[in-house]
Enzyme design. Structure first.
Site, PDB file in Angstrom:
ATOM      1  N   GLY A   1      -6.414   5.282 -18.072  1.00 57.17           N
ATOM      2  CA  GLY A   1      -6.816   6.678 -18.228  1.00 57.17           C
ATOM      3  C   GLY A   1      -8.192   7.012 -17.683  1.00 57.17           C
TER       4      GLY A   1
ATOM      5  CG  ASN B   1       3.007   4.583 -22.490  1.00 64.51           C
ATOM      6  OD1 ASN B   1       3.566   5.275 -23.343  1.00 64.51           O
ATOM      7  ND2 ASN B   1       1.926   3.858 -22.754  1.00 64.51           N
TER       8      ASN B   1
ATOM      9  CD  GLU C   1      -0.916  -0.839 -19.528  1.00 66.13           C
ATOM     10  OE1 GLU C   1      -0.710   0.144 -18.820  1.00 66.13           O
ATOM     11  OE2 GLU C   1      -0.825  -0.818 -20.765  1.00 66.13           O
TER      12      GLU C   1
ATOM     13  CE  LYS D   1      -1.038   5.955 -22.110  1.00 63.77           C
ATOM     14  NZ  LYS D   1      -2.401   5.558 -21.815  1.00 63.77           N
TER      15      LYS D   1
ATOM     16  CB  SER E   1      -6.091   4.688 -13.311  1.00 67.72           C
ATOM     17  OG  SER E   1      -6.856   5.071 -14.424  1.00 67.72           O
TER      18      SER E   1
ATOM     19  CG  HIS F   1      -0.587   0.662 -24.822  1.00 64.08           C
ATOM     20  ND1 HIS F   1      -1.799   1.289 -24.987  1.00 64.08           N
ATOM     21  CD2 HIS F   1      -0.157   0.977 -23.577  1.00 64.08           C
ATOM     22  CE1 HIS F   1      -2.085   1.954 -23.870  1.00 64.08           C
ATOM     23  NE2 HIS F   1      -1.109   1.783 -22.999  1.00 64.08           N
TER      24      HIS F   1
ATOM     25  CD  GLU G   1      -3.504   4.589 -25.090  1.00 64.27           C
ATOM     26  OE1 GLU G   1      -2.368   4.970 -25.435  1.00 64.27           O
ATOM     27  OE2 GLU G   1      -3.977   4.808 -23.961  1.00 64.27           O
TER      28      GLU G   1
HETATM   29  P1  PGA Z   1      -2.675   5.579 -17.379  1.00 70.65           P
HETATM   30  O1  PGA Z   1      -2.055   4.849 -18.641  1.00 70.65           O
HETATM   31  O2  PGA Z   1      -1.739   5.397 -16.237  1.00 70.65           O
HETATM   32  O3  PGA Z   1      -2.819   7.014 -17.799  1.00 70.65           O
HETATM   33  O4  PGA Z   1      -4.005   4.929 -17.109  1.00 70.65           O
HETATM   34  C1  PGA Z   1      -1.420   3.615 -18.536  1.00 70.65           C
HETATM   35  C2  PGA Z   1      -1.097   3.087 -19.902  1.00 70.65           C
HETATM   36  O5  PGA Z   1      -1.921   3.159 -20.798  1.00 70.65           O
HETATM   37  O6  PGA Z   1      -0.019   2.593 -20.168  1.00 70.65           O
END
Ligand code: PGA
Length: 232
Positions: free
Chosen positions: A162, A8, A156, A10, A194, A86, A88
Site C-alpha cells: 500500500g 485481495n 509481501e 481487503k 504495490s 497477512h 495487516e
Molecule cells: P497492495 O496490497 O497491492 O495494495 O500493496 C497488497 C496486499 O496487502 O495484499
C-alpha cells in the site's frame, strides 16, 4: 505455466465490482478473488476461483461462535483458498504463531488451500534481516509438510504494501528461488506489495515468480484487467 493473480480486496469492494468480476474472462491466467465475506456468495463466475480473507481459529466446523466463519462453511459455497498470515492481521489483530497455526489447521482440515503471507518490515529490510524474518515465518508451516502442495506463499515486504514502493524484481527473484529450494519447489510463490499495471509485467514475465497478489490495484477493474493481460 499459467501465472496466478490473487486479488485481495481487503475491506473494500461493492456490488458493482462483483458484477464486473462476474463478467471477467481471463484466458491466460489463474485468478483468485478474495473479497470480504459477504461478497463471496455473490461472485458467480466459473472462470475464476474464490478465496476468503480469513477463517476461524476455533477448531470446529460450526457451533455457537458468533461472528466466526469456518473452513467448512467457506468450502460449502465454493471457496477454495484462504489468506492466512497477512501482515495487516499479524499487526492490527495481533495474530501470532498459535493463532496462525490453528487457522492453517482448520483450513487444511476443511480442504482449503492456504495463501500464507510472509514479509519483512522496513526496519528489518534496512538491517538486511529479510531472510532471517522470512525463515522464522516459514518455520511455522514445517509441521504441515504433508500438505506443502496446498500452500501458496505470498512474499509481501511490509514496507511495500500500500505504499507504492515495490521491491526490485531481481531481489524478489532471489528470495523466491531461495524459498523454492527450501521447499523443493512444492509450493507456488507469488509476490505482493504495490503491484500495479506499471510494474506487474516484469514480475509476471519472471520465471521463478509464480504470480502476484494485488491489493489496491485489484479494485480498479481496468487496471486489474491490464495486469491480467500481461499473462500471455
Ligand atoms: P497492495 O496490497 O497491492 O495494495 O500493496 C497488497 C496486499 O496487502 O495484499
Amino acid at each position: 505455466m499459467r501465472k496466478l493473480i490473487i486479488a485481495n480486496w481487503k475491506m473494500n469492494g461493492s456490488k458493482e465490482l462483483v458484477e464486473k468480476i462476474n463478467l471477467l474472462d481471463p484466458k491466460h491466467a489463474n485468478i483468485i478473488i478474495c473479497p470480504p465475506y459477504p461478497f463471496l456468495g455473490a461472485i458467480k463466475n466459473d472462470k475464476i476461483q474464490l478465496g476468503a480473507q480469513d477463517i476461524t481459529k476455533i477448531p470446529s466446523p460450526n457451533g455457537a461462535f458468533t461472528g466466526e466463519v469456518s473452513g467448512e462453511i467457506l468450502k460449502s459455497i465454493g471457496v477454495n483458498y484462504v489468506i492466512i498470515g497477512h501482515s495487516e492481521r499479524r499487526d492490527y489483530f495481533k495474530e501470532k504463531d498459535a493463532i496462525l497455526t490453528a487457522k492453517i489447521n482448520n483450513a487444511i482440515h476443511a480442504g482449503l488451500k492456504v495463501i500464507y503471507c510472509i514479509g519483512e518490515s522496513l526496519e528489518d529490510y534496512k538491517l538486511k534481516n529479510t531472510k532471517e524474518v522470512i525463515l522464522k515465518q516459514l518455520r511455522l508451516i514445517n509441521k504441515f509438510n504433508k500438505h506443502y502442495s496446498d500452500f501458496i506463499i505470498a512474499y509481501e515486504p511490509i514496507w511495500s504494501i500500500g505504499t507504492g514502493l515495490v521491491a526490485d524484481y531481481k531481489d524478489i527473484e532471489k528470495i523466491v528461488s531461495w524459498i523454492n529450494n527450501m521447499f523443493d519447489h512444492k509450493m507456488k510463490i507469488v509476490y505482493g506489495g504495490s503491484v500495479n499495471q506499471d510494474n506487474a509485467e516484469n514480475m509476471l514475465k519472471s520465471w521463478p515468480i509464480d504470480g502476484v497478489l494485488v491489493g489496491g490495484a485489484s479494485l480498479k477493474m481496468e487496471e486489474f484487467q491490464h495486469i491480467i493481460s500481461y499473462c500471455r
